[in-house]
Design a protein around this motif. Sequence first.
Motif, mmCIF file in Angstrom:
data_model
loop_
_atom_site.group_PDB
_atom_site.id
_atom_site.type_symbol
_atom_site.label_atom_id
_atom_site.label_comp_id
_atom_site.label_asym_id
_atom_site.label_seq_id
_atom_site.Cartn_x
_atom_site.Cartn_y
_atom_site.Cartn_z
ATOM 1 N N LEU A 100 0.820 -1.219 0.000
ATOM 2 C CA LEU A 100 0.000 0.000 0.000
ATOM 3 C C LEU A 100 0.850 1.264 0.000
ATOM 4 C CD1 LEU A 100 -2.908 -1.099 2.327
ATOM 5 C CD2 LEU A 100 -3.026 -0.662 -0.125
ATOM 6 N N ARG A 104 0.560 4.126 -2.802
ATOM 7 C CA ARG A 104 0.333 5.542 -2.485
ATOM 8 C C ARG A 104 1.311 6.455 -3.213
ATOM 9 N NH1 ARG A 104 -0.052 3.730 3.156
ATOM 10 N NH2 ARG A 104 -2.239 3.281 3.495
ATOM 11 N N ASN A 105 2.516 5.953 -3.456
ATOM 12 C CA ASN A 105 3.526 6.752 -4.166
ATOM 13 C C ASN A 105 3.252 6.845 -5.659
ATOM 14 O OD1 ASN A 105 4.945 7.199 -1.813
ATOM 15 N ND2 ASN A 105 6.259 5.424 -2.105
ATOM 16 N N HIS A 109 -5.066 9.013 -4.732
ATOM 17 C CA HIS A 109 -5.531 8.667 -3.386
ATOM 18 C C HIS A 109 -6.769 7.785 -3.411
ATOM 19 C CE1 HIS A 109 -6.646 9.001 0.802
ATOM 20 N NE2 HIS A 109 -7.830 9.456 0.424
ATOM 21 N N CYS A 112 -5.891 4.154 -3.981
ATOM 22 C CA CYS A 112 -5.255 3.560 -2.798
ATOM 23 C C CYS A 112 -6.289 3.248 -1.724
ATOM 24 C CB CYS A 112 -4.191 4.490 -2.246
ATOM 25 S SG CYS A 112 -2.847 4.748 -3.395
ATOM 26 N N GLU A 116 -7.032 -0.429 -0.225
ATOM 27 C CA GLU A 116 -6.919 -0.659 1.220
ATOM 28 C C GLU A 116 -8.220 -1.220 1.780
ATOM 29 O OE1 GLU A 116 -5.314 1.630 5.197
ATOM 30 O OE2 GLU A 116 -5.128 2.572 3.242
#
Length: 141
Positions: A100, A104-105, A109, A112, A116
């Motif tokens: 994760l 995220r990188n 958002h 991600c 998650e």
Amino acid sequence: MLFNPGKPSEDVISYRSISHFPSLSKLLEKLLLKRLKPIIEEKHFISDNQIGFHSKYSTIDQVHCFTNIISKALEEKDYCCGVFLDVVQAFVKIWYKDFLIKLRNQLPHTWCALFELFLTDHQFRVMHEEFIFTLTEKVVF
């Protein structure tokens, strides 16, 4: 729950579960892949040597590539070595926290957050006659 004939009815392992999760999961996977693929291709997340996620390629293409490398090495009387890795249940044994963080990188958002949510706090409820059994699988990040 479906009863396995010939097994004792009072034993939990005598029953097998039916779940709609695999069907819904496959549908979600197809929808996500359709939208995620352009992002993957644009940012070059995956090597050209990896067949997975590349359209119109299959394992046969990878076998052809591999045999061409061997043939070329033999023709040139050069060395050729290979490393084969069979990762059993790779996705089950992945370190989700690191996965994760890497997502995220690279991804927006919202993506991600969706991954998650998909990877955490699974809850299964089994109902048989008047009995209800709930199992919560909590993945801690």
